[in-house]
Design a protein around this motif. Structure first.
Motif, mmCIF file in Angstrom:
data_model
loop_
_atom_site.group_PDB
_atom_site.id
_atom_site.type_symbol
_atom_site.label_atom_id
_atom_site.label_comp_id
_atom_site.label_asym_id
_atom_site.label_seq_id
_atom_site.Cartn_x
_atom_site.Cartn_y
_atom_site.Cartn_z
ATOM 1 N N UNK A 245 0.833 -1.490 -0.418
ATOM 2 C CA UNK A 245 0.234 -0.025 -0.097
ATOM 3 C C UNK A 245 1.052 1.021 0.191
ATOM 4 N N UNK A 246 1.986 1.340 0.628
ATOM 5 C CA UNK A 246 2.914 2.385 0.749
ATOM 6 C C UNK A 246 3.318 2.838 -1.127
ATOM 7 N N UNK A 247 4.200 1.547 -1.091
ATOM 8 C CA UNK A 247 4.354 1.291 -2.661
ATOM 9 C C UNK A 247 3.013 1.958 -3.397
ATOM 10 N N UNK A 248 1.654 1.751 -3.314
ATOM 11 C CA UNK A 248 1.098 2.670 -4.192
ATOM 12 C C UNK A 248 0.599 3.692 -3.829
ATOM 13 N N UNK A 249 1.119 3.872 -2.912
ATOM 14 C CA UNK A 249 1.068 5.594 -3.068
ATOM 15 C C UNK A 249 2.197 6.667 -2.938
ATOM 16 N N UNK A 250 2.616 5.548 -3.918
ATOM 17 C CA UNK A 250 3.892 6.522 -3.373
ATOM 18 C C UNK A 250 5.137 6.829 -3.068
ATOM 19 N N UNK A 251 5.058 6.255 -1.554
ATOM 20 C CA UNK A 251 4.349 7.392 -0.353
ATOM 21 C C UNK A 251 6.557 7.164 -0.525
ATOM 22 N N UNK A 252 7.386 7.907 0.141
ATOM 23 C CA UNK A 252 8.919 8.727 0.201
ATOM 24 C C UNK A 252 9.652 7.526 1.676
ATOM 25 N N UNK A 253 8.842 6.070 1.819
ATOM 26 C CA UNK A 253 8.767 5.677 3.125
ATOM 27 C C UNK A 253 10.710 5.007 3.036
ATOM 28 N N UNK A 254 11.649 5.155 2.582
ATOM 29 C CA UNK A 254 12.593 3.869 2.286
ATOM 30 C C UNK A 254 12.322 2.242 3.104
#
Length: 284
Positions: free
Chosen positions: A219-228
Protein backbone atom coordinates in the motif's frame (compact mmCIF):
# COMPACT_ATOMS: atom_id res chain seq x y z
CA UNK A 1 -18.84 40.58 -5.28
CA UNK A 2 -17.72 37.24 -3.89
CA UNK A 3 -14.09 36.16 -4.04
CA UNK A 4 -14.88 33.51 -6.66
CA UNK A 5 -16.74 36.02 -8.83
CA UNK A 6 -13.92 38.56 -8.45
CA UNK A 7 -11.32 36.06 -9.63
CA UNK A 8 -13.35 34.98 -12.64
CA UNK A 9 -14.66 38.35 -13.85
CA UNK A 10 -13.41 39.14 -17.34
CA UNK A 11 -14.96 42.52 -18.14
CA UNK A 12 -14.62 45.33 -15.61
CA UNK A 13 -13.64 48.96 -15.14
CA UNK A 14 -10.90 50.15 -12.80
CA UNK A 15 -11.66 53.53 -11.25
CA UNK A 16 -9.72 55.93 -9.06
CA UNK A 17 -10.75 59.36 -7.80
CA UNK A 18 -8.88 62.20 -6.15
CA UNK A 19 -11.02 64.32 -3.84
CA UNK A 20 -10.99 67.35 -1.61
CA UNK A 21 -11.58 65.17 1.46
CA UNK A 22 -12.97 61.93 2.81
CA UNK A 23 -16.74 62.53 2.87
CA UNK A 24 -18.86 62.64 -0.31
CA UNK A 25 -21.56 64.60 1.57
CA UNK A 26 -19.22 67.57 2.01
CA UNK A 27 -16.20 66.88 -0.22
CA UNK A 28 -15.86 66.68 -3.99
CA UNK A 29 -14.09 64.83 -6.77
CA UNK A 30 -11.28 66.84 -8.37
CA UNK A 31 -9.95 64.13 -10.67
CA UNK A 32 -11.24 60.81 -11.96
CA UNK A 33 -9.63 58.14 -14.11
CA UNK A 34 -11.02 54.85 -15.35
CA UNK A 35 -9.64 51.98 -17.38
CA UNK A 36 -12.24 49.74 -19.00
CA UNK A 37 -11.46 46.14 -19.91
CA UNK A 38 -13.87 44.39 -22.27
CA UNK A 39 -12.84 41.21 -24.01
CA UNK A 40 -9.21 41.83 -23.10
CA UNK A 41 -9.19 45.25 -24.78
CA UNK A 42 -8.51 48.36 -22.71
CA UNK A 43 -9.90 51.90 -23.01
CA UNK A 44 -9.12 54.86 -20.78
CA UNK A 45 -11.07 57.82 -19.43
CA UNK A 46 -9.66 60.64 -17.34
CA UNK A 47 -10.44 64.22 -16.48
CA UNK A 48 -9.90 66.87 -13.87
CA UNK A 49 -13.08 68.17 -12.23
CA UNK A 50 -13.87 71.73 -11.15
CA UNK A 51 -15.11 71.68 -7.53
CA UNK A 52 -17.53 74.17 -5.97
CA UNK A 53 -15.05 74.87 -3.17
CA UNK A 54 -11.33 75.49 -3.19
CA UNK A 55 -8.92 72.59 -2.99
CA UNK A 56 -7.37 72.37 0.50
CA UNK A 57 -3.64 72.93 0.70
CA UNK A 58 -2.98 69.47 2.15
CA UNK A 59 -4.72 67.88 -0.86
CA UNK A 60 -2.54 69.91 -3.21
CA UNK A 61 0.54 68.79 -1.30
CA UNK A 62 -0.58 65.16 -1.59
CA UNK A 63 -1.75 65.11 -5.22
CA UNK A 64 -0.06 68.11 -6.79
CA UNK A 65 -3.44 69.30 -8.08
CA UNK A 66 -3.77 73.07 -7.67
CA UNK A 67 -6.84 75.28 -7.89
CA UNK A 68 -5.44 76.81 -11.07
CA UNK A 69 -5.18 73.34 -12.61
CA UNK A 70 -8.93 72.74 -12.37
CA UNK A 71 -9.99 76.29 -13.29
CA UNK A 72 -11.09 75.28 -16.78
CA UNK A 73 -12.09 71.70 -15.94
CA UNK A 74 -15.75 70.61 -16.30
CA UNK A 75 -18.00 70.43 -13.26
CA UNK A 76 -19.11 67.07 -11.94
CA UNK A 77 -22.54 67.42 -13.60
CA UNK A 78 -20.79 67.45 -16.98
CA UNK A 79 -18.38 64.65 -16.07
CA UNK A 80 -20.92 62.28 -14.49
CA UNK A 81 -22.84 61.39 -17.70
CA UNK A 82 -19.60 60.60 -19.54
CA UNK A 83 -18.31 58.51 -16.64
CA UNK A 84 -21.65 56.68 -16.37
CA UNK A 85 -21.56 55.90 -20.08
CA UNK A 86 -17.97 54.68 -19.71
CA UNK A 87 -18.64 52.50 -16.65
CA UNK A 88 -21.93 51.11 -18.00
CA UNK A 89 -23.03 48.11 -15.94
CA UNK A 90 -19.52 46.74 -15.48
CA UNK A 91 -18.22 45.85 -12.01
CA UNK A 92 -15.96 48.56 -10.63
CA UNK A 93 -12.48 47.61 -9.46
CA UNK A 94 -10.80 49.99 -7.02
CA UNK A 95 -8.29 49.97 -4.18
CA UNK A 96 -10.24 50.63 -0.99
CA UNK A 97 -13.27 50.48 -3.26
CA UNK A 98 -15.94 51.67 -0.79
CA UNK A 99 -14.27 55.10 -0.76
CA UNK A 100 -14.21 55.53 -4.53
CA UNK A 101 -17.66 54.01 -5.03
CA UNK A 102 -19.25 56.42 -2.54
CA UNK A 103 -17.90 59.42 -4.43
CA UNK A 104 -18.87 57.96 -7.80
CA UNK A 105 -22.39 57.25 -6.54
CA UNK A 106 -22.62 60.85 -5.30
CA UNK A 107 -21.49 62.06 -8.72
CA UNK A 108 -24.16 59.99 -10.47
CA UNK A 109 -26.80 61.33 -8.08
CA UNK A 110 -26.09 64.85 -9.38
CA UNK A 111 -27.62 63.77 -12.70
CA UNK A 112 -30.43 61.76 -11.10
CA UNK A 113 -28.83 58.37 -11.70
CA UNK A 114 -29.21 56.08 -8.70
CA UNK A 115 -27.06 53.11 -9.70
CA UNK A 116 -26.56 49.97 -7.62
CA UNK A 117 -22.88 49.46 -8.42
CA UNK A 118 -21.13 46.12 -8.13
CA UNK A 119 -17.54 46.54 -7.04
CA UNK A 120 -14.34 44.60 -6.34
CA UNK A 121 -12.00 45.86 -3.65
CA UNK A 122 -8.35 45.02 -4.33
CA UNK A 123 -7.36 45.48 -0.67
CA UNK A 124 -8.71 42.09 0.57
CA UNK A 125 -7.54 40.46 -2.67
CA UNK A 126 -4.00 41.74 -2.05
CA UNK A 127 -4.09 40.40 1.52
CA UNK A 128 -4.91 36.94 0.17
CA UNK A 129 -2.44 37.06 -2.71
CA UNK A 130 0.49 38.58 -0.80
CA UNK A 131 0.21 37.84 2.94
CA UNK A 132 2.76 39.23 5.34
CA UNK A 133 3.26 42.72 3.94
CA UNK A 134 3.65 45.61 6.37
CA UNK A 135 0.33 47.07 5.20
CA UNK A 136 -1.85 47.08 2.11
CA UNK A 137 -1.85 50.72 1.15
CA UNK A 138 -1.50 51.24 -2.58
CA UNK A 139 1.86 52.96 -2.06
CA UNK A 140 3.20 49.90 -0.23
CA UNK A 141 1.94 47.53 -2.93
CA UNK A 142 3.41 49.70 -5.68
CA UNK A 143 6.82 49.46 -4.02
CA UNK A 144 6.58 45.75 -3.16
CA UNK A 145 5.16 44.53 -6.49
CA UNK A 146 6.57 47.18 -8.85
CA UNK A 147 3.07 47.93 -10.14
CA UNK A 148 4.25 51.11 -11.84
CA UNK A 149 7.58 52.82 -12.24
CA UNK A 150 8.59 54.92 -9.27
CA UNK A 151 6.54 55.87 -6.23
CA UNK A 152 2.80 56.46 -5.90
CA UNK A 153 1.90 59.84 -7.38
CA UNK A 154 -1.56 60.12 -5.79
CA UNK A 155 -2.99 60.95 -9.20
CA UNK A 156 -6.05 59.21 -10.56
CA UNK A 157 -4.53 57.91 -13.79
CA UNK A 158 -1.37 56.40 -12.24
CA UNK A 159 -3.30 54.98 -9.29
CA UNK A 160 -5.85 53.40 -11.63
CA UNK A 161 -3.00 51.90 -13.67
CA UNK A 162 -1.41 50.49 -10.51
CA UNK A 163 -4.76 49.10 -9.35
CA UNK A 164 -5.33 47.46 -12.72
CA UNK A 165 -1.95 45.74 -12.53
CA UNK A 166 -2.61 44.71 -8.92
CA UNK A 167 -5.98 43.21 -9.88
CA UNK A 168 -4.42 41.23 -12.74
CA UNK A 169 -1.74 39.88 -10.39
CA UNK A 170 -4.31 38.92 -7.75
CA UNK A 171 -6.46 37.10 -10.30
CA UNK A 172 -3.53 34.81 -11.09
CA UNK A 173 -1.74 34.68 -7.71
CA UNK A 174 -4.70 33.80 -5.48
CA UNK A 175 -5.64 30.62 -7.43
CA UNK A 176 -1.95 29.68 -7.66
CA UNK A 177 -1.50 30.11 -3.90
CA UNK A 178 -4.72 28.19 -3.19
CA UNK A 179 -3.61 25.34 -5.45
CA UNK A 180 -0.20 25.23 -3.74
CA UNK A 181 -1.80 25.19 -0.28
CA UNK A 182 -4.10 22.36 -1.41
CA UNK A 183 -1.13 20.43 -2.81
CA UNK A 184 0.81 20.81 0.45
CA UNK A 185 -2.20 19.75 2.51
CA UNK A 186 -2.74 16.67 0.34
CA UNK A 187 0.97 15.87 0.57
CA UNK A 188 0.85 16.10 4.37
CA UNK A 189 -2.20 13.83 4.44
CA UNK A 190 -0.47 11.33 2.16
CA UNK A 191 2.71 11.35 4.24
CA UNK A 192 0.69 10.71 7.38
CA UNK A 193 -1.18 7.88 5.68
CA UNK A 194 1.93 6.09 4.39
CA UNK A 195 3.65 6.58 7.74
CA UNK A 196 0.84 4.66 9.45
CA UNK A 197 0.83 2.01 6.72
CA UNK A 198 4.53 1.44 7.29
CA UNK A 199 3.97 1.26 11.06
CA UNK A 200 1.20 -1.31 10.56
CA UNK A 201 3.52 -3.30 8.28
CA UNK A 202 6.26 -3.31 10.91
CA UNK A 203 3.80 -4.45 13.59
CA UNK A 204 2.47 -7.24 11.37
CA UNK A 205 6.00 -8.37 10.52
CA UNK A 206 6.98 -8.41 14.22
CA UNK A 207 3.89 -10.50 14.95
CA UNK A 208 4.99 -13.00 12.31
CA UNK A 209 2.17 -12.20 9.87
CA UNK A 210 4.33 -11.72 6.77
CA UNK A 211 1.51 -11.68 4.22
CA UNK A 212 -0.31 -8.98 6.15
CA UNK A 213 2.95 -7.00 6.37
CA UNK A 214 3.38 -7.35 2.61
CA UNK A 215 -0.10 -5.88 2.11
CA UNK A 216 0.71 -2.81 4.19
CA UNK A 217 4.09 -2.27 2.52
CA UNK A 218 2.52 -2.71 -0.91
CA UNK A 219 0.00 0.00 0.00
CA UNK A 220 2.94 2.34 0.70
CA UNK A 221 4.28 1.60 -2.80
CA UNK A 222 0.85 2.12 -4.36
CA UNK A 223 0.63 5.57 -2.75
CA UNK A 224 4.19 6.33 -3.93
CA UNK A 225 5.17 7.02 -0.34
CA UNK A 226 8.73 8.18 0.34
CA UNK A 227 9.37 5.81 3.25
CA UNK A 228 12.40 3.71 2.27
CA UNK A 229 11.82 1.18 5.05
CA UNK A 230 8.70 -0.17 3.31
CA UNK A 231 10.56 -0.65 0.02
CA UNK A 232 13.53 -2.24 1.74
CA UNK A 233 11.40 -4.68 3.80
CA UNK A 234 9.41 -5.72 0.74
CA UNK A 235 12.59 -6.36 -1.22
CA UNK A 236 13.99 -8.44 1.66
CA UNK A 237 10.78 -10.45 2.12
CA UNK A 238 10.41 -11.14 -1.60
CA UNK A 239 14.09 -12.10 -1.79
CA UNK A 240 13.60 -14.65 0.99
CA UNK A 241 10.61 -16.04 -0.90
CA UNK A 242 12.60 -16.08 -4.17
CA UNK A 243 9.99 -13.84 -5.79
CA UNK A 244 12.54 -12.18 -8.02
CA UNK A 245 10.08 -10.44 -10.35
CA UNK A 246 8.55 -8.76 -7.32
CA UNK A 247 12.02 -7.73 -6.12
CA UNK A 248 12.66 -6.11 -9.51
CA UNK A 249 9.26 -4.37 -9.34
CA UNK A 250 10.00 -3.04 -5.85
CA UNK A 251 13.42 -1.80 -7.01
CA UNK A 252 11.85 -0.01 -9.97
CA UNK A 253 9.29 1.61 -7.65
CA UNK A 254 12.07 2.72 -5.30
CA UNK A 255 14.11 4.12 -8.19
CA UNK A 256 11.07 6.12 -9.33
CA UNK A 257 10.19 7.58 -5.94
CA UNK A 258 13.08 7.62 -3.48
CA UNK A 259 16.03 9.39 -5.20
CA UNK A 260 16.44 12.83 -3.65
CA UNK A 261 15.22 11.64 -0.26
CA UNK A 262 18.00 11.69 2.38
CA UNK A 263 19.59 8.44 3.52
CA UNK A 264 21.58 5.54 2.14
CA UNK A 265 18.44 3.47 1.49
CA UNK A 266 17.31 6.13 -0.98
CA UNK A 267 20.43 6.17 -3.14
CA UNK A 268 19.84 4.89 -6.71
CA UNK A 269 22.99 2.76 -6.73
CA UNK A 270 21.70 0.71 -3.78
CA UNK A 271 18.51 -0.17 -5.63
CA UNK A 272 20.32 -0.77 -8.91
CA UNK A 273 22.45 -3.39 -7.12
CA UNK A 274 19.38 -5.13 -5.67
CA UNK A 275 17.69 -5.05 -9.06
CA UNK A 276 20.75 -6.47 -10.86
CA UNK A 277 21.01 -9.26 -8.28
CA UNK A 278 17.34 -10.18 -8.71
CA UNK A 279 17.64 -10.16 -12.50
CA UNK A 280 20.65 -12.46 -12.31
CA UNK A 281 18.65 -14.89 -10.15
CA UNK A 282 15.78 -14.80 -12.66
CA UNK A 283 18.17 -15.70 -15.49
CA UNK A 284 19.52 -18.77 -13.76
Amino acid sequence: MSLEESLQVGDYVVVDVETTGLHPETDEIIEVAAIRCIGGKFEAFKTLVFPRNRIPEYVTQLTGIRNIDVMNAPQIKKVAPKLLNFVRDLPIVAHNAPFDVKFIAAAFETIGANIDMRYIDTVPLARLAYPGLQNYKLATLIDALKLIQGKQQHRAESDATATLRLFELCQSEIPRRAAEEKRLYEQEQLEEKVYHLNQFGMQAETAGNVEKAIGYYEDVLEEKGTIPHAYMRLAVIYKKQHRWKDVVRVCDAALAVLPGTPGKLCQPEEWEKRKACAISQMNK
